[in-house]
Every structure is written in structure tokens, then in C-alpha cells.
Design a protein around this motif. Structure first.
Motif, mmCIF file in Angstrom:
data_model
loop_
_atom_site.group_PDB
_atom_site.id
_atom_site.type_symbol
_atom_site.label_atom_id
_atom_site.label_comp_id
_atom_site.label_asym_id
_atom_site.label_seq_id
_atom_site.Cartn_x
_atom_site.Cartn_y
_atom_site.Cartn_z
ATOM 1 N N VAL A 21 4.754 -22.815 -1.858
ATOM 2 C CA VAL A 21 3.379 -22.312 -1.971
ATOM 3 C C VAL A 21 2.996 -21.569 -0.695
ATOM 4 C CG1 VAL A 21 0.961 -22.995 -2.212
ATOM 5 C CG2 VAL A 21 2.709 -24.113 -3.600
ATOM 6 N N GLY A 22 3.338 -22.128 0.448
ATOM 7 C CA GLY A 22 3.053 -21.459 1.717
ATOM 8 C C GLY A 22 3.796 -20.139 1.842
ATOM 9 N N LEU A 23 5.044 -20.099 1.401
ATOM 10 C CA LEU A 23 5.820 -18.870 1.438
ATOM 11 C C LEU A 23 5.214 -17.802 0.529
ATOM 12 C CD1 LEU A 23 8.456 -17.607 2.546
ATOM 13 C CD2 LEU A 23 9.556 -18.413 0.460
ATOM 14 N N LEU A 24 4.754 -18.184 -0.634
ATOM 15 C CA LEU A 24 4.111 -17.238 -1.548
ATOM 16 C C LEU A 24 2.794 -16.703 -0.980
ATOM 17 C CD1 LEU A 24 4.781 -18.919 -4.996
ATOM 18 C CD2 LEU A 24 5.839 -16.849 -4.076
ATOM 19 N N VAL A 25 2.010 -17.576 -0.331
ATOM 20 C CA VAL A 25 0.742 -17.140 0.259
ATOM 21 C C VAL A 25 0.998 -16.167 1.409
ATOM 22 C CG1 VAL A 25 -1.258 -17.930 1.594
ATOM 23 C CG2 VAL A 25 -0.570 -19.157 -0.472
ATOM 24 N N ILE A 26 1.956 -16.483 2.255
ATOM 25 C CA ILE A 26 2.286 -15.589 3.366
ATOM 26 C C ILE A 26 2.809 -14.254 2.828
ATOM 27 C CG2 ILE A 26 3.898 -15.258 5.283
ATOM 28 C CD1 ILE A 26 3.595 -18.255 5.861
ATOM 29 N N GLY A 27 3.622 -14.282 1.796
ATOM 30 C CA GLY A 27 4.118 -13.047 1.195
ATOM 31 C C GLY A 27 3.011 -12.217 0.583
ATOM 32 N N ALA A 28 2.042 -12.871 -0.061
ATOM 33 C CA ALA A 28 0.921 -12.140 -0.655
ATOM 34 C C ALA A 28 0.050 -11.494 0.423
ATOM 35 C CB ALA A 28 0.086 -13.082 -1.520
ATOM 36 N N VAL A 29 -0.195 -12.219 1.515
ATOM 37 C CA VAL A 29 -0.990 -11.662 2.612
ATOM 38 C C VAL A 29 -0.243 -10.496 3.258
ATOM 39 C CG1 VAL A 29 -1.933 -12.173 4.908
ATOM 40 C CG2 VAL A 29 -2.271 -13.785 3.043
ATOM 41 N N ALA A 30 1.047 -10.644 3.477
ATOM 42 C CA ALA A 30 1.835 -9.561 4.074
ATOM 43 C C ALA A 30 1.862 -8.348 3.151
ATOM 44 C CB ALA A 30 3.252 -10.043 4.359
ATOM 45 N N GLY A 31 1.996 -8.570 1.846
ATOM 46 C CA GLY A 31 1.976 -7.464 0.892
ATOM 47 C C GLY A 31 0.639 -6.753 0.856
ATOM 48 N N TYR A 32 -0.449 -7.516 0.957
ATOM 49 C CA TYR A 32 -1.782 -6.915 0.983
ATOM 50 C C TYR A 32 -1.952 -6.007 2.198
ATOM 51 C CZ TYR A 32 -6.787 -6.469 1.683
ATOM 52 O OH TYR A 32 -8.038 -5.968 1.915
ATOM 53 N N PHE A 33 -1.583 -6.536 3.381
ATOM 54 C CA PHE A 33 -1.734 -5.731 4.592
ATOM 55 C C PHE A 33 -0.771 -4.547 4.604
ATOM 56 C CE2 PHE A 33 -3.894 -9.504 6.384
ATOM 57 C CZ PHE A 33 -5.073 -8.867 6.714
ATOM 58 N N LEU A 34 0.393 -4.703 4.022
ATOM 59 C CA LEU A 34 1.327 -3.581 3.935
ATOM 60 C C LEU A 34 0.736 -2.461 3.090
ATOM 61 C CD1 LEU A 34 4.236 -2.545 4.547
ATOM 62 C CD2 LEU A 34 4.853 -3.496 2.331
ATOM 63 N N LEU A 35 0.127 -2.824 1.977
ATOM 64 C CA LEU A 35 -0.463 -1.806 1.104
ATOM 65 C C LEU A 35 -1.719 -1.189 1.693
ATOM 66 C CD1 LEU A 35 0.018 -3.367 -2.427
ATOM 67 C CD2 LEU A 35 1.198 -1.402 -1.453
ATOM 68 N N THR A 36 -2.559 -1.979 2.350
ATOM 69 C CA THR A 36 -3.812 -1.421 2.880
ATOM 70 C C THR A 36 -3.603 -0.624 4.156
ATOM 71 O OG1 THR A 36 -4.291 -3.492 4.038
ATOM 72 C CG2 THR A 36 -5.252 -3.201 1.843
ATOM 73 N N GLU A 37 -2.748 -1.095 5.051
ATOM 74 C CA GLU A 37 -2.569 -0.434 6.333
ATOM 75 C C GLU A 37 -1.530 0.682 6.297
ATOM 76 O OE1 GLU A 37 -4.451 -1.009 8.996
ATOM 77 O OE2 GLU A 37 -5.571 -2.512 7.865
ATOM 78 N N HIS A 38 -0.589 0.590 5.387
ATOM 79 C CA HIS A 38 0.499 1.562 5.343
ATOM 80 C C HIS A 38 0.642 2.170 3.945
ATOM 81 C CE1 HIS A 38 1.865 0.350 9.313
ATOM 82 N NE2 HIS A 38 1.738 -0.907 8.930
ATOM 83 N N SER A 39 -0.467 2.433 3.300
ATOM 84 C CA SER A 39 -0.399 2.935 1.920
ATOM 85 C C SER A 39 0.279 4.298 1.844
ATOM 86 C CB SER A 39 -1.800 2.992 1.314
ATOM 87 O OG SER A 39 -2.624 3.871 2.057
ATOM 88 N N ALA A 40 0.112 5.145 2.846
ATOM 89 C CA ALA A 40 0.768 6.462 2.832
ATOM 90 C C ALA A 40 2.279 6.304 2.885
ATOM 91 C CB ALA A 40 0.286 7.301 4.011
ATOM 92 N N HIS A 41 2.764 5.355 3.670
ATOM 93 C CA HIS A 41 4.207 5.128 3.749
ATOM 94 C C HIS A 41 4.740 4.531 2.454
ATOM 95 C CE1 HIS A 41 3.030 4.819 8.117
ATOM 96 N NE2 HIS A 41 3.820 5.880 8.092
ATOM 97 N N VAL A 42 4.007 3.574 1.901
ATOM 98 C CA VAL A 42 4.455 2.906 0.676
ATOM 99 C C VAL A 42 4.460 3.895 -0.490
ATOM 100 C CG1 VAL A 42 3.889 1.087 -0.989
ATOM 101 C CG2 VAL A 42 3.708 0.641 1.450
ATOM 102 N N LEU A 43 3.388 4.685 -0.614
ATOM 103 C CA LEU A 43 3.323 5.644 -1.710
ATOM 104 C C LEU A 43 4.349 6.760 -1.540
ATOM 105 C CD1 LEU A 43 -0.526 5.888 -2.231
ATOM 106 C CD2 LEU A 43 1.134 4.632 -3.601
ATOM 107 N N GLY A 44 4.673 7.106 -0.309
ATOM 108 C CA GLY A 44 5.686 8.116 -0.064
ATOM 109 C C GLY A 44 7.088 7.638 -0.403
ATOM 110 N N ALA A 45 7.300 6.330 -0.372
ATOM 111 C CA ALA A 45 8.619 5.777 -0.662
ATOM 112 C C ALA A 45 8.819 5.483 -2.141
ATOM 113 C CB ALA A 45 8.826 4.495 0.140
ATOM 114 N N LEU A 46 7.795 5.569 -2.963
ATOM 115 C CA LEU A 46 7.926 5.233 -4.381
ATOM 116 C C LEU A 46 8.978 6.062 -5.121
ATOM 117 C CD1 LEU A 46 4.311 4.410 -5.587
ATOM 118 C CD2 LEU A 46 6.234 2.870 -5.283
ATOM 119 N N PRO A 47 9.061 7.371 -4.931
ATOM 120 C CA PRO A 47 10.119 8.106 -5.635
ATOM 121 C C PRO A 47 11.519 7.626 -5.265
ATOM 122 C CG PRO A 47 8.513 9.635 -4.755
ATOM 123 C CD PRO A 47 8.177 8.285 -4.210
ATOM 124 N N TYR A 48 11.725 7.290 -3.990
ATOM 125 C CA TYR A 48 13.034 6.796 -3.567
ATOM 126 C C TYR A 48 13.315 5.419 -4.149
ATOM 127 C CZ TYR A 48 12.560 10.653 -0.332
ATOM 128 O OH TYR A 48 12.379 11.893 0.209
#
Length: 85
Positions: A21-48
Motif C-alpha cells: 500500500v505504501g509503495l502504491l501511494v508513493i508511486g501515485a504521488v510520484a506519477g502525479y508530480f511527474l505529470l504536473t511538473e514535467h508534462s511537456a516531457h511526458v507528452l513529448g515522449a508519448l509517440p516514442y
């Protein structure tokens, strides 16, 4: 405090523990911050990522073709030989 587990007690599965449960919560928080702070990088990598998903899907989803090929060869062998398989 000593806990004696008898030989009949099955080991606890990882995904049913507090650590999972702790691992899932940490992963969800990391995924949220990855998408909010680095959305340009994440969206740029989608085709690849789509191109990388194609060979992986081919490897994992087409594993049944080997069995069909073997079954077809097996029926040809059954027709040509009189031995039971």
C-alpha cells in the motif's frame, strides 16, 4: 512478544501487506508530480512510447501462434503416421 507461526500458516503475499500500500501511494504521488511538473516531457515522449509498445505487445500477445503452428504440424503427422499421439 514472540509470534510463532505454525507450518500450516502460508506466507503473507506482498500485495496484501502494508508495504505494498505504501509503495502504491508513493508511486501515485510520484506519477502525479511527474505529470504536473514535467508534462511537456511526458507528452513529448508519448509517440516514442507507442513505438516501444508495439514490439512488446507483439512479443507478449502473439505467443499463441507457436502453438497453432505445432498443432497444425501435429495433425499432418497424425495423418501420415498410424501411431497414436
Amino acid at each position: 512478544m514472540k509470534h510463532d507461526h505454525g507450518p500450516d500458516d502460508p506466507p503473507k503475499d506482498f500485495w496484501h501487506s502494508r508495504h505494498a500500500v505504501g509503495l502504491l501511494v508513493i508511486g501515485a504521488v510520484a506519477g502525479y508530480f511527474l505529470l504536473t511538473e514535467h508534462s511537456a516531457h511526458v507528452l513529448g515522449a508519448l509517440p516514442y512510447l507507442l513505438f516501444l509498445a508495439c514490439p512488446l505487445m507483439h512479443l507478449f500477445m502473439h505467443h499463441g501462434h507457436r502453438h497453432a503452428k505445432n498443432d497444425k504440424q501435429g495433425t499432418d503427422d497424425k495423418e501420415s503416421s498410424h501411431e497414436p499421439h
